[in-house]
Design a protein around this motif. Sequence first.
Motif, PDB file in Angstrom:
ATOM      1  N   GLN A 219      -1.196  28.133 -47.347  1.00  7.38           N
ATOM      2  CA  GLN A 219      -1.048  29.435 -47.986  1.00  7.38           C
ATOM      3  C   GLN A 219       0.332  30.050 -47.734  1.00  7.38           C
TER       4      GLN A 219
ATOM      5  N   GLU B 130       3.478  32.291 -60.108  1.00  8.58           N
ATOM      6  CA  GLU B 130       3.578  31.152 -59.196  1.00  8.58           C
ATOM      7  C   GLU B 130       2.270  30.388 -59.063  1.00  8.58           C
ATOM      8  N   LEU B 131       1.154  31.091 -59.047  1.00  6.24           N
ATOM      9  CA  LEU B 131      -0.127  30.429 -58.816  1.00  6.24           C
ATOM     10  C   LEU B 131      -0.940  30.243 -60.097  1.00  6.24           C
TER      11      LEU B 131
ATOM     12  N   LYS C  94      -6.257  27.802 -45.023  1.00  6.76           N
ATOM     13  CA  LYS C  94      -6.070  28.464 -46.308  1.00  6.76           C
ATOM     14  C   LYS C  94      -4.928  27.770 -47.043  1.00  6.76           C
ATOM     15  N   THR C  95      -5.195  27.388 -48.297  1.00 11.15           N
ATOM     16  CA  THR C  95      -4.180  26.704 -49.088  1.00 11.15           C
ATOM     17  C   THR C  95      -4.025  27.378 -50.447  1.00 11.15           C
ATOM     18  N   LYS C  96      -2.945  27.026 -51.122  1.00  6.27           N
ATOM     19  CA  LYS C  96      -2.725  27.479 -52.489  1.00  6.27           C
ATOM     20  C   LYS C  96      -2.339  26.260 -53.326  1.00  6.27           C
ATOM     21  N   THR C  97      -2.679  26.313 -54.600  1.00  5.56           N
ATOM     22  CA  THR C  97      -2.412  25.196 -55.493  1.00  5.56           C
ATOM     23  C   THR C  97      -1.167  25.496 -56.323  1.00  5.56           C
ATOM     24  N   ILE C  98      -0.227  24.579 -56.279  1.00 10.75           N
ATOM     25  CA  ILE C  98       1.039  24.738 -56.984  1.00 10.75           C
ATOM     26  C   ILE C  98       1.077  23.763 -58.160  1.00 10.75           C
TER      27      ILE C  98
ATOM     28  N   ASP D 112      -1.750  20.849 -53.359  1.00 18.36           N
ATOM     29  CA  ASP D 112      -2.257  21.909 -52.489  1.00 18.36           C
ATOM     30  C   ASP D 112      -1.370  21.991 -51.252  1.00 18.36           C
TER      31      ASP D 112
END
Length: 361
Positions: free
Chosen positions: A65, A187-188, A50-54, A62
């Motif tokens: 998470q 933030e996201l 699981k990742t999040k894009t900054i 990426d």
Amino acid sequence: MFKIIMSPYRRLVLVATTLLCLLLFIFINHKANGDNMPATSARVAQLFTKTKTICVGRFLIDVPQEAEVVYGPTYLPWPITAYPGKGESIDMVVAERLSELDAEKAWASGPLLDNDSSVGKIVNGAMPNQKIVFGVSKGSSRIYRIDSYIRVNDDLFIQRADPISSKKDAAVRELNVIAESLRSRGELEIPTQPGVCIEAGFVSDHTMPSHEALNIGVRLFEFPDVHLALSVTKKNAFVESDALEPRLRQAEEMASRSGNTAWYSRIKTLRRGRREIGKWHGFEMLARKPAQAEEGASHEFVFVSQGEPKNPLLPVLELEFHTGVKENRIGGTNPSVSDDEAVAIWDLLTGSIRVRPTSAQ
């Protein structure tokens, strides 16, 4: 209907992530059947499940998470700092600044003592919730310190300029332009219009700043000793000293002259040479450093691309990756990842860096 456009590099990262997830599945299946399989690939796969894009500046990256993203110094073109959730404190912060001005007036000299000097004054900025305070720079009694306090919703932003007297009005115009173009950002949130992502905010391209520099640090929850630092800087000229290769040669020469040749020769080079990240052409060095008297072993990876002068979409890109970090001290603890794991994490993080798509592209 929206059509999702994905760059070749984003597709590469997606494919890599998918393959790693497949490796994780195979690993779990093997364990269920009692087979013995190294956990290296599985640990990295699990990290990027699981990742999040900054959004940082005009770019995206990426990260896992659970990773912590820490924003460093930001310049547009003057330094600007965000204080998320502190918008209501603007009056108190401005009052504290005003209380310092009497002492600074006594420090002023030269043009800052003229009759038309602005030292000690507070004026309204271009925006309703913006105040500008004029003081004296700590670096020189002849230079202004101009603080722009901007409340945007629940957030507070402070931008500081240090111009000479003749450039004071130009600096105020720059501060006002940023204040007019600034809005809050989660933030996201990934903005679609041209501009620059900063901590808790977004600055639209009302007028492009003459200088842009942004920095973030990424800290991995699963491996607390592993840190990545990313820096993008738009410069107006090609700076030869930015290049990584000459710095590496200089370090080798210094090691030889200082009698550290034996230690330097034990550095394990994992990868060294030219590399492309997106449209950046640069040079990277991936190494594992042996322990020293006051510093434990650690990984140190570096990538530098000199970019293209005056091009905000191809700035100088500098990346640093360290393991063995404890309380911000490199070599403060043993690396929690192997050489192969460190390289895999580095490749997945850096390989995801790309230009943020906008409505103007």
